[in-house]
Each structure stands twice: as C-alpha cells, then as structure tokens.
Write a protein that holds these residues in place. Structure first.
Motif, PDB file in Angstrom:
ATOM      1  N   ILE A 174       9.443   5.762  -6.206  1.00 26.37           N
ATOM      2  CA  ILE A 174      10.619   5.598  -7.058  1.00 26.37           C
ATOM      3  C   ILE A 174      11.828   6.106  -6.283  1.00 26.37           C
ATOM      4  N   ALA A 175      12.797   5.229  -6.035  1.00 22.07           N
ATOM      5  CA  ALA A 175      13.947   5.611  -5.209  1.00 22.07           C
ATOM      6  C   ALA A 175      15.215   4.966  -5.744  1.00 22.07           C
ATOM      7  N   GLY A 176      16.323   5.658  -5.518  1.00 20.98           N
ATOM      8  CA  GLY A 176      17.621   5.130  -5.877  1.00 20.98           C
ATOM      9  C   GLY A 176      18.533   5.080  -4.664  1.00 20.98           C
ATOM     10  N   GLY A 177      19.269   3.969  -4.497  1.00 23.16           N
ATOM     11  CA  GLY A 177      20.240   3.837  -3.414  1.00 23.16           C
ATOM     12  C   GLY A 177      19.620   4.022  -2.049  1.00 23.16           C
ATOM     13  N   SER A 178      20.287   4.819  -1.209  1.00 26.82           N
ATOM     14  CA  SER A 178      19.797   5.030   0.155  1.00 26.82           C
ATOM     15  C   SER A 178      18.520   5.863   0.194  1.00 26.82           C
ATOM     16  N   GLY A 179      18.090   6.397  -0.945  1.00 31.76           N
ATOM     17  CA  GLY A 179      16.816   7.095  -1.013  1.00 31.76           C
ATOM     18  C   GLY A 179      15.638   6.191  -0.704  1.00 31.76           C
ATOM     19  N   ILE A 180      15.873   4.884  -0.674  1.00 29.40           N
ATOM     20  CA  ILE A 180      14.806   3.934  -0.374  1.00 29.40           C
ATOM     21  C   ILE A 180      14.356   4.043   1.078  1.00 29.40           C
ATOM     22  N   ALA A 181      15.131   4.726   1.927  1.00 29.25           N
ATOM     23  CA  ALA A 181      14.802   4.801   3.359  1.00 29.25           C
ATOM     24  C   ALA A 181      13.390   5.324   3.589  1.00 29.25           C
ATOM     25  N   GLY A 182      13.088   6.494   3.061  1.00 24.51           N
ATOM     26  CA  GLY A 182      11.764   7.066   3.250  1.00 24.51           C
ATOM     27  C   GLY A 182      10.667   6.226   2.637  1.00 24.51           C
ATOM     28  N   MET A 183      10.981   5.539   1.523  1.00 24.73           N
ATOM     29  CA  MET A 183      10.001   4.669   0.885  1.00 24.73           C
ATOM     30  C   MET A 183       9.685   3.460   1.759  1.00 24.73           C
ATOM     31  N   MET A 184      10.686   2.980   2.500  1.00 21.16           N
ATOM     32  CA  MET A 184      10.450   1.873   3.408  1.00 21.16           C
ATOM     33  C   MET A 184       9.507   2.298   4.526  1.00 21.16           C
ATOM     34  N   ALA A 185       9.657   3.541   4.997  1.00 25.11           N
ATOM     35  CA  ALA A 185       8.740   4.045   6.018  1.00 25.11           C
ATOM     36  C   ALA A 185       7.318   4.100   5.480  1.00 25.11           C
ATOM     37  N   ILE A 186       7.178   4.561   4.233  1.00 23.95           N
ATOM     38  CA  ILE A 186       5.860   4.614   3.600  1.00 23.95           C
ATOM     39  C   ILE A 186       5.286   3.203   3.457  1.00 23.95           C
ATOM     40  N   LEU A 187       6.116   2.263   2.999  1.00 25.68           N
ATOM     41  CA  LEU A 187       5.666   0.886   2.836  1.00 25.68           C
ATOM     42  C   LEU A 187       5.231   0.287   4.172  1.00 25.68           C
ATOM     43  N   ARG A 188       6.026   0.489   5.206  1.00 30.61           N
ATOM     44  CA  ARG A 188       5.713  -0.091   6.503  1.00 30.61           C
ATOM     45  C   ARG A 188       4.402   0.457   7.057  1.00 30.61           C
ATOM     46  N   ARG A 189       4.208   1.777   6.932  1.00 29.52           N
ATOM     47  CA  ARG A 189       2.957   2.325   7.466  1.00 29.52           C
ATOM     48  C   ARG A 189       1.770   1.836   6.647  1.00 29.52           C
ATOM     49  N   ALA A 190       1.919   1.807   5.334  1.00 29.48           N
ATOM     50  CA  ALA A 190       0.827   1.342   4.483  1.00 29.48           C
ATOM     51  C   ALA A 190       0.453  -0.104   4.815  1.00 29.48           C
ATOM     52  N   MET A 191       1.452  -0.948   5.063  1.00 32.21           N
ATOM     53  CA  MET A 191       1.174  -2.339   5.411  1.00 32.21           C
ATOM     54  C   MET A 191       0.484  -2.444   6.759  1.00 32.21           C
ATOM     55  N   ASP A 192       0.966  -1.704   7.739  1.00 30.63           N
ATOM     56  CA  ASP A 192       0.375  -1.762   9.069  1.00 30.63           C
ATOM     57  C   ASP A 192      -1.082  -1.301   9.064  1.00 30.63           C
ATOM     58  N   GLU A 193      -1.402  -0.385   8.145  1.00 32.25           N
ATOM     59  CA  GLU A 193      -2.757   0.147   8.074  1.00 32.25           C
ATOM     60  C   GLU A 193      -3.653  -0.672   7.139  1.00 32.25           C
ATOM     61  N   GLY A 194      -3.098  -1.734   6.518  1.00 33.23           N
ATOM     62  CA  GLY A 194      -3.875  -2.515   5.565  1.00 33.23           C
ATOM     63  C   GLY A 194      -4.226  -1.736   4.308  1.00 33.23           C
ATOM     64  N   TYR A 195      -3.388  -0.766   3.957  1.00 38.28           N
ATOM     65  CA  TYR A 195      -3.679   0.145   2.847  1.00 38.28           C
ATOM     66  C   TYR A 195      -3.813  -0.592   1.515  1.00 38.28           C
ATOM     67  N   PHE A 196      -2.994  -1.645   1.334  1.00 32.50           N
ATOM     68  CA  PHE A 196      -2.984  -2.347   0.051  1.00 32.50           C
ATOM     69  C   PHE A 196      -4.119  -3.355  -0.094  1.00 32.50           C
ATOM     70  N   LYS A 197      -5.017  -3.426   0.880  1.00 29.96           N
ATOM     71  CA  LYS A 197      -6.226  -4.212   0.706  1.00 29.96           C
ATOM     72  C   LYS A 197      -7.167  -3.512  -0.263  1.00 29.96           C
ATOM     73  N   GLN A 198      -7.041  -2.194  -0.355  1.00 34.18           N
ATOM     74  CA  GLN A 198      -7.944  -1.409  -1.197  1.00 34.18           C
ATOM     75  C   GLN A 198      -7.226  -0.693  -2.331  1.00 34.18           C
ATOM     76  N   PHE A 199      -5.985  -0.231  -2.065  1.00 29.77           N
ATOM     77  CA  PHE A 199      -5.273   0.570  -3.067  1.00 29.77           C
ATOM     78  C   PHE A 199      -4.018  -0.148  -3.540  1.00 29.77           C
ATOM     79  N   ARG A 200      -3.576   0.221  -4.725  1.00 24.45           N
ATOM     80  CA  ARG A 200      -2.406  -0.413  -5.330  1.00 24.45           C
ATOM     81  C   ARG A 200      -1.140   0.358  -4.974  1.00 24.45           C
ATOM     82  N   GLY A 201      -0.054  -0.389  -4.804  1.00 29.59           N
ATOM     83  CA  GLY A 201       1.246   0.215  -4.568  1.00 29.59           C
ATOM     84  C   GLY A 201       2.280  -0.344  -5.521  1.00 29.59           C
ATOM     85  N   ASP A 202       3.032   0.535  -6.174  1.00 30.06           N
ATOM     86  CA  ASP A 202       4.132   0.144  -7.057  1.00 30.06           C
ATOM     87  C   ASP A 202       5.407   0.784  -6.539  1.00 30.06           C
TER      88      ASP A 202
END
Length: 348
Positions: A213-241
């Motif tokens: 959950i992020a507002g405005g430029s706070g999305i920066a760290g969330m993008m890092a989390i999203l990118r790493r999760a995607m690169d690791e195939g994390y969402f093949k097994q776990f859910r992300g909202d």
C-alpha cells in the motif's frame, strides 16, 4: 572511538569513526539501534549523551524539536569526538546476520525525467557499488541543500552502481525545489549518499502472500519489491496485491510496468489504482484494462478489498505519515492484521 549505548533491555559497545554518525557506526557494528528516517527529521533515534563529546553538524535538524533535554542528541546526525556513552529510551538488539550494513558513497545524477505532474524519475551513478534489498532507502545530500533526504530505491540489485528513484515536488521541500528549479533537473551534479537503511524489506524466502500500500512517490520501494518478486517467479505460488494511491488520474505513473506485471501473472497479481480527489478517468480504465481502479483514499480502498486476507499476508506501507498512520489503524482495527506482519518506513 568507543561508544557505549544503554538501551531499556541491555547495553551495547562498538567502535565508531569521527567521520560517521553514531547511528551508522552502530548499524555497521551489527547493533539494531532505533531509527526511522535517518535524516534528522523524525526524532526516533533520540539519545541522551551521558559521557563524552560529539560533533553535531546540523543543530537546526527538524527532529531536534522532539528532544527533551539539553543533553539529548540525534544519533543519525552526531559523530563522536571522543569515547562516549549514550542512553536510548527504547530497545536495541543485535541485528540479524542478513541485514546489510550502511556505507557512504558519492554519485552523479545521470538521468532525470518528469513522469507525472511534479514527479521526477532519476538515476544516480555511484562511485562505489551499493548492496541493498528490495524496499530499502538511502539518504541523499545535495550541494546547497541543508541536511540529507531519504529516498527509497526503485531498483533492488546487489553490488550495483546505479540507484533509481522517484521524487515528488513538495512546497518548500529543500531537495525537491533544488531538483525542480534547474531546467536539466540537475543532471551531472554530484551528491553524497549513505545507506542502505530501512526495515520494510522483501525477500523471496518470505513465502507468504504480500500486500503493498503506497501513496505518491512512496511507490518507489514497492516497485523494487514487485520487480524482485517477478524476477524470482514469486507470484507463481503466492498472491500479490498492490494498491497505489494518487490524487487524480493524471498523477498516476508506472502504469505500463504494472500492466506488464499483471499480464505476466494474471492469476496471482492484482494492482489497484486509487484516486482520492476524483473518480478514475474512463480513458485510464480503458487503456489499462488489466488494472483495477477505485475512488477513495488508498488505505481505505486496500482494507475494503483485502479484508480478512490481511491477517495472513505480509503487508508493506509507504507514503506520507498521515497515510501510514491511517493504514496502520485500518489494518489492525478493521482488517485484524497482526502488527508483526506489517512493515513500513515512515518519512516525516
């Protein structure tokens, strides 16, 4: 210099350099001292100087307004001039062995581009390679701007000399006004950096559904989390909202990246854009049909959508203090989320 820190639970001793803050020296020594912003703003790293002498290069730091006694100091701003002993009002612990220690470095702003009204995406090329985890931040100090500022990285690589950020222009904001006041957005200018800092860290070994959950430029760290999760195939097994809050449709950015992420993991990844000042535009809904759109404050939209799922997911928060505070209350009181499963770094 020898530094002794007395906390409520126990004492710690470590060596400190006169060229580094007490906070940085402690973290490098593996002591998890209390802090949040690491920039002299929030006052969380307040300590009372019991013995010795310190150097305080920024006596006007905003966090000093929270100091209660003449002997109180901000550990993120002060460095030792002699052996010293300080007392912190909270708890301190031995840091986990996986925690990356902070370091100092210099860098040059290499690229900068406006990606939304009053939002800049820029990259700094550093002179030393930085190690950091997805969700962490560094402090940046620019020439002519008093005091450092804390910004989360959009990228997450280890041993990298490229740090990517997004910064929103804020009225009377020293760093953002400095950045926006130059036609070239300060490309080519040298800056100083210290980090990484932060506790809102994501690692694939987490093995849990995640909520961001992020507002405005706070999305920066969330993008890092999203990118790493995607690169690791994390969402093949776990859910992300992921819930990204902005004021108006025109303020949203990174939508192409979100759209591509959902296309790659359509079953387990959902991204919701929440607009607080107006209903999301039809044009935006039509263009990004894979994304969800909702009107309202992002933390309220998030709680309405995830409900009881917040109790078992690991939740990450980022944004202005009112957003983080509101999200904490809603998650704990309404969604019954466990406090120990909520991670955030609040920048005052």
């Amino acid at each position: 210099m020898r530094v002794i820190v007395n906390a409520r639970n126990r004492g710690f001793e470590f060596e400190a350099s006169p060229n580094e803050s007490l906070l940085m020296s402690g973290l490098k020594a593996g002591v998890a001292l209390p802090y949040e912003c690491a920039t002299g703003t929030c006052g969380t790293c307040r300590a009372t100087l019991l013995e010795g002498n310190i150097n305080d290069p920024w006596p006007e730091a905003p966090g000093r307004k929270l100091l209660k006694e003449a002997r109180d100091v901000l550990m993120c701003q002060c460095s030792p001039k002699s052996d010293c002993r300080v007392e912190v009002p909270g708890y301190a612990y031995h840091a986990d062995a996986s925690v990356l220690p902070p370091q100092q470095g210099r860098g040059v702003i290499r690229t900068a581009a406006i990606i939304a009204p009053d939002v800049v995406n820029f990259e700094i090329e550093t002179d030393v390679a930085f190690n950091f985890d997805a969700g962490q931040f560094v402090t940046v100090e620019a020439p002519g701007v008093e005091g450092p500022r804390a910004y989360s990285m959009v990228n997450y690589e280890r041993r990298t000399k490229r740090l990517e950020f997004v910064i929103k222009r804020k009225p009377d904001g020293g760093f953002s006004e400095w950045l926006f006041s130059a036609p070239d957005l300060r490309v080519g200018v040298e800056v100083n950096m210290v980090g990484p800092f932060g506790k809102a860290i994501f690692h694939p070994a987490l093995s849990s559904n995640i909520v961001c959950i992020a507002g405005g430029s706070g999305i920066a760290g969330m993008m890092a989390i999203l990118r790493r999760a995607m690169d690791e195939g994390y969402f093949k097994q776990f859910r992300g909202d992921i819930f990204f809050g902005v004021r108006k449709s025109a303020d949203a950015f990174f939508l192409d990246q979100f759209d591509e992420a959902v296309e790659k993991f359509p079953n387990n990844l959902r991204v919701t854009i929440a607009t607080s000042d107006e209903a999301p535009s039809t044009a935006l809904r039509d263009r990004y049909s894979r994304l969800q759109f909702s009107e309202g404050f992002v933390h309220q939209v998030a709680v309405q959508n995830i409900g009881s799922k917040a109790a078992t997911a690991m939740t990450y928060l980022a944004g202005p203090p009112p957003l983080v505070d509101g999200a904490l209350r809603a998650l704990i009181m309404e969604a019954k989320a466990r406090p120990d499963r909520i991670r955030y770094d609040k920048f005052n």
